[in-house]
Scaffold this motif. Structure first.
Motif, PDB file in Angstrom:
ATOM      1  N   GLU A 115      44.197  53.017  45.519  1.00 19.24           N
ATOM      2  CA  GLU A 115      43.764  51.694  45.076  1.00 19.24           C
ATOM      3  C   GLU A 115      44.672  50.604  45.656  1.00 19.24           C
ATOM      4  OE1 GLU A 115      41.042  49.298  42.870  1.00 19.24           O
ATOM      5  OE2 GLU A 115      41.015  51.384  43.548  1.00 19.24           O
ATOM      6  N   VAL A 116      45.975  50.851  45.671  1.00 19.50           N
ATOM      7  CA  VAL A 116      46.913  49.901  46.267  1.00 19.50           C
ATOM      8  C   VAL A 116      46.626  49.747  47.761  1.00 19.50           C
ATOM      9  CG1 VAL A 116      49.346  49.479  46.822  1.00 19.50           C
ATOM     10  CG2 VAL A 116      48.698  50.268  44.542  1.00 19.50           C
ATOM     11  N   ASP A 117      46.353  50.858  48.438  1.00 21.82           N
ATOM     12  CA  ASP A 117      46.023  50.795  49.862  1.00 21.82           C
ATOM     13  C   ASP A 117      44.806  49.921  50.105  1.00 21.82           C
ATOM     14  OD1 ASP A 117      48.096  52.511  50.330  1.00 21.82           O
ATOM     15  OD2 ASP A 117      46.868  54.240  50.867  1.00 21.82           O
ATOM     16  N   ARG A 118      43.796  50.048  49.258  1.00 27.07           N
ATOM     17  CA  ARG A 118      42.572  49.272  49.455  1.00 27.07           C
ATOM     18  C   ARG A 118      42.822  47.777  49.315  1.00 27.07           C
ATOM     19  NH1 ARG A 118      40.011  53.821  47.017  1.00 27.07           N
ATOM     20  NH2 ARG A 118      40.253  52.982  44.909  1.00 27.07           N
ATOM     21  N   TRP A 119      43.736  47.421  48.409  1.00 22.63           N
ATOM     22  CA  TRP A 119      43.999  46.005  48.196  1.00 22.63           C
ATOM     23  C   TRP A 119      44.997  45.426  49.189  1.00 22.63           C
ATOM     24  CZ3 TRP A 119      41.556  42.411  45.507  1.00 22.63           C
ATOM     25  CH2 TRP A 119      40.721  42.791  44.457  1.00 22.63           C
ATOM     26  N   PHE A 120      45.977  46.200  49.603  1.00 23.10           N
ATOM     27  CA  PHE A 120      47.124  45.604  50.283  1.00 23.10           C
ATOM     28  C   PHE A 120      47.441  46.170  51.661  1.00 23.10           C
ATOM     29  CE2 PHE A 120      47.853  44.969  45.724  1.00 23.10           C
ATOM     30  CZ  PHE A 120      48.008  43.584  45.704  1.00 23.10           C
ATOM     31  N   ALA A 121      46.606  47.055  52.198  1.00 25.24           N
ATOM     32  CA  ALA A 121      46.862  47.556  53.549  1.00 25.24           C
ATOM     33  C   ALA A 121      46.902  46.383  54.515  1.00 25.24           C
ATOM     34  CB  ALA A 121      45.776  48.545  53.958  1.00 25.24           C
ATOM     35  N   PRO A 122      47.970  46.242  55.314  1.00 23.76           N
ATOM     36  CA  PRO A 122      48.091  45.082  56.197  1.00 23.76           C
ATOM     37  C   PRO A 122      47.153  45.185  57.393  1.00 23.76           C
ATOM     38  CG  PRO A 122      49.918  46.579  56.555  1.00 23.76           C
ATOM     39  CD  PRO A 122      49.133  47.136  55.392  1.00 23.76           C
ATOM     40  N   GLY A 123      47.013  44.043  58.069  1.00 23.90           N
ATOM     41  CA  GLY A 123      46.242  44.018  59.308  1.00 23.90           C
ATOM     42  C   GLY A 123      44.772  44.261  59.091  1.00 23.90           C
ATOM     43  N   ASP A 124      44.137  44.926  60.074  1.00 19.81           N
ATOM     44  CA  ASP A 124      42.693  45.140  60.022  1.00 19.81           C
ATOM     45  C   ASP A 124      42.281  46.045  58.875  1.00 19.81           C
ATOM     46  OD1 ASP A 124      42.419  43.557  62.237  1.00 19.81           O
ATOM     47  OD2 ASP A 124      42.393  45.227  63.653  1.00 19.81           O
ATOM     48  N   GLY A 125      43.242  46.821  58.340  1.00 18.12           N
ATOM     49  CA  GLY A 125      42.880  47.712  57.255  1.00 18.12           C
ATOM     50  C   GLY A 125      42.852  47.032  55.903  1.00 18.12           C
ATOM     51  N   ARG A 126      43.199  45.762  55.853  1.00 18.39           N
ATOM     52  CA  ARG A 126      43.289  45.062  54.586  1.00 18.39           C
ATOM     53  C   ARG A 126      42.036  44.224  54.351  1.00 18.39           C
ATOM     54  NH1 ARG A 126      48.069  40.813  52.956  1.00 18.39           N
ATOM     55  NH2 ARG A 126      47.465  40.476  50.809  1.00 18.39           N
ATOM     56  N   PRO A 127      41.238  44.563  53.375  1.00 17.89           N
ATOM     57  CA  PRO A 127      40.034  43.785  53.133  1.00 17.89           C
ATOM     58  C   PRO A 127      40.356  42.479  52.429  1.00 17.89           C
ATOM     59  CG  PRO A 127      40.265  45.436  51.443  1.00 17.89           C
ATOM     60  CD  PRO A 127      41.412  45.649  52.410  1.00 17.89           C
ATOM     61  N   LEU A 128      39.410  41.561  52.476  1.00 14.22           N
ATOM     62  CA  LEU A 128      39.528  40.377  51.645  1.00 14.22           C
ATOM     63  C   LEU A 128      39.262  40.784  50.207  1.00 14.22           C
ATOM     64  CD1 LEU A 128      39.691  37.221  51.384  1.00 14.22           C
ATOM     65  CD2 LEU A 128      37.202  37.235  51.587  1.00 14.22           C
ATOM     66  N   GLY A 129      40.222  40.545  49.333  1.00 14.83           N
ATOM     67  CA  GLY A 129      40.046  40.850  47.925  1.00 14.83           C
ATOM     68  C   GLY A 129      39.436  39.665  47.196  1.00 14.83           C
ATOM     69  N   VAL A 130      38.452  39.928  46.379  1.00 19.37           N
ATOM     70  CA  VAL A 130      37.763  38.879  45.629  1.00 19.37           C
ATOM     71  C   VAL A 130      37.951  39.142  44.140  1.00 19.37           C
ATOM     72  CG1 VAL A 130      35.582  37.668  45.247  1.00 19.37           C
ATOM     73  CG2 VAL A 130      36.013  38.785  47.467  1.00 19.37           C
ATOM     74  N   THR A 131      38.473  38.151  43.425  1.00 26.29           N
ATOM     75  CA  THR A 131      38.579  38.255  41.977  1.00 26.29           C
ATOM     76  C   THR A 131      37.682  37.202  41.352  1.00 26.29           C
ATOM     77  OG1 THR A 131      40.879  39.004  42.138  1.00 26.29           O
ATOM     78  CG2 THR A 131      40.120  38.245  39.989  1.00 26.29           C
ATOM     79  N   ILE A 132      36.835  37.637  40.426  1.00 27.39           N
ATOM     80  CA  ILE A 132      35.904  36.729  39.760  1.00 27.39           C
ATOM     81  C   ILE A 132      36.301  36.635  38.298  1.00 27.39           C
ATOM     82  CG2 ILE A 132      33.479  36.190  39.350  1.00 27.39           C
ATOM     83  CD1 ILE A 132      32.770  38.088  41.615  1.00 27.39           C
ATOM     84  N   HIS A 133      36.498  35.408  37.828  1.00 26.73           N
ATOM     85  CA  HIS A 133      37.004  35.157  36.488  1.00 26.73           C
ATOM     86  C   HIS A 133      35.939  34.488  35.627  1.00 26.73           C
ATOM     87  CE1 HIS A 133      41.424  35.356  37.710  1.00 26.73           C
ATOM     88  NE2 HIS A 133      40.806  35.279  38.865  1.00 26.73           N
ATOM     89  N   SER A 134      35.886  34.858  34.350  1.00 26.54           N
ATOM     90  CA  SER A 134      35.182  34.058  33.360  1.00 26.54           C
ATOM     91  C   SER A 134      36.231  33.399  32.477  1.00 26.54           C
ATOM     92  CB  SER A 134      34.233  34.918  32.520  1.00 26.54           C
ATOM     93  OG  SER A 134      34.967  35.806  31.679  1.00 26.54           O
ATOM     94  N   PHE A 135      35.904  32.200  31.979  1.00 25.56           N
ATOM     95  CA  PHE A 135      36.895  31.496  31.163  1.00 25.56           C
ATOM     96  C   PHE A 135      36.211  30.461  30.281  1.00 25.56           C
ATOM     97  CE2 PHE A 135      36.381  28.893  34.919  1.00 25.56           C
ATOM     98  CZ  PHE A 135      36.415  27.581  34.447  1.00 25.56           C
ATOM     99  N   SER A 136      36.960  29.971  29.298  1.00 26.33           N
ATOM    100  CA  SER A 136      36.507  28.918  28.399  1.00 26.33           C
ATOM    101  C   SER A 136      37.106  27.591  28.831  1.00 26.33           C
ATOM    102  CB  SER A 136      36.942  29.226  26.964  1.00 26.33           C
ATOM    103  OG  SER A 136      36.850  28.079  26.143  1.00 26.33           O
ATOM    104  N   TYR A 137      36.256  26.575  28.954  1.00 24.83           N
ATOM    105  CA  TYR A 137      36.779  25.243  29.264  1.00 24.83           C
ATOM    106  C   TYR A 137      37.659  24.712  28.141  1.00 24.83           C
ATOM    107  CZ  TYR A 137      34.191  24.458  33.589  1.00 24.83           C
ATOM    108  OH  TYR A 137      33.742  24.518  34.888  1.00 24.83           O
ATOM    109  N   LYS A 138      37.473  25.209  26.933  1.00 22.23           N
ATOM    110  CA  LYS A 138      38.328  24.784  25.820  1.00 22.23           C
ATOM    111  C   LYS A 138      39.792  25.088  26.087  1.00 22.23           C
ATOM    112  CE  LYS A 138      34.979  25.402  22.030  1.00 22.23           C
ATOM    113  NZ  LYS A 138      34.706  26.149  20.780  1.00 22.23           N
ATOM    114  N   ARG A 139      40.049  26.150  26.839  1.00 26.37           N
ATOM    115  CA  ARG A 139      41.425  26.570  27.106  1.00 26.37           C
ATOM    116  C   ARG A 139      41.883  26.189  28.502  1.00 26.37           C
ATOM    117  NH1 ARG A 139      42.972  29.299  22.848  1.00 26.37           N
ATOM    118  NH2 ARG A 139      41.419  30.357  21.563  1.00 26.37           N
TER     119      ARG A 139
END
Length: 304
Positions: free
Chosen positions: A159-183
């Motif tokens: 899992e670490v390799d998938r997120w952080f492998a340098p160079g061409d082996g490193r994919p763009l990681g996308v994090t999608i967040h939900s949140f409350s505008y109240k906070r």
């Protein structure tokens, strides 16, 4: 012939802060990053971090292991360090947070017969609870959250390799967040989209205590006549932007969806977009800030 990224689009060297509760797999993650070519410094006192960054340039990716055992650890100090790193144009800074559920952490401590650093004379459970309280604000700031519950060390390294492998082996990681505008807005968002125009399941008594991960809530939200054209346009925009950011050498993109309470609409949209992007082959992590906060506090209530 070896292709190289033009200097104009080369991304700055990565720096990864690795943290999380004791027993969640931080050492395994640190070792995996070292094997990927990162220069690793474990248990660096936070007071020495500015001196490290202002010293001679480090032209290779850097991984720093930080946890409550650090000599001058403090939640506010660590948050301040994260803010300082995020503001530096010469570093691509990310926070990797390793976590596991309480039962799994207790089991790991029982197997190793180690004492918890925050409860040396007490039970591991007491130390785990205290540590989670201290690290809660840091967890909320994580760019990459890996739940190691049920993962073997081999699985975690992959899992670490998938997120952080340098160079061409490193994919763009996308994090999608939900949140409350109240906070307020989550920190570090690249794109924020407001979902408050969609009809609100809160006003349906049968759905009020559920959240957007429940199929009945998702069906209610997606049945809004405005939902399909909205989602199609969001997906088209993201489909345009992700390859462009990857071509520019960006390693991570954070997308936030907000609604009134961060429980229904934003959660449902986050779930659907995460599923669609994962289906397209992107490496996706999803975060539901208000759900995580509620779970951390042990509250049985919900936000509107």
């Amino acid at each position: 012939m070896t292709s190289q990224v033009p200097q104009s689009v080369q991304s700055p060297p990565a720096i990864v802060l690795v943290t999380g509760p004791s027993g969640a797999g931080r050492s395994t993650a640190i070792n995996a990053l070292e094997d990927l070519g990162y220069e690793v410094i474990d248990n660096l006192p936070l007071s020495l971090l500015p001196r490290l960054l202002e010293g001679p340039p480090i032209n290779r990716p850097l991984a720093l292991g930080l946890d409550v055992r650090n000599r001058d650890f403090g939640t506010n100090a660590l948050i301040e360090a994260i803010d300082q790193l995020a503001a530096r144009p010469d570093r691509d800074a990310q926070v990797l947070y390793l976590d596991a559920d309480e039962e799994e952490l207790v089991r790991r401590y029982s197997e190793t017969r180690r004492r918890h650093p925050l409860a040396p004379a007490g039970t591991p459970l007491a130390g785990i609870a205290r540590e989670r309280e201290l690290l809660g604000p840091v967890r909320a700031r994580a760019d990459v959250l890996i739940d190691t519950t049920g993962l073997s060390p081999h699985d975690l390294r992959a899992e670490v390799d998938r997120w952080f492998a340098p160079g061409d082996g490193r994919p763009l990681g996308v994090t999608i967040h939900s949140f409350s505008y109240k906070r307020g807005l989550p920190r570090g968002m690249d794109i924020v989209i407001d979902c408050r125009f969609l009809r609100n399941p809160h006003w349906d008594e049968s759905l009020r205590q559920l959240d957007g991960r429940d199929a009945s809530v998702a069906d209610y939200v997606t049945a809004d006549p405005r939902y399909d054209p909205f989602f199609e346009r969001v997906k088209s925009l993201v489909d345009l932007l992700l390859p462009a950011h990857k071509d520019e050498g960006k390693s991570h993109l954070s997308i936030g969806f907000g609604c009134t309470g961060g429980q229904h609409r934003s959660v449902a949209v986050t779930e659907q977009l995460a599923s669609a992007l994962a289906h397209d082959g992107w490496h996706v992590s999803k975060r539901h800030r208000e759900m995580e906060r509620r779970d951390a506090l042990g509250s049985k209530g919900h936000q509107v």
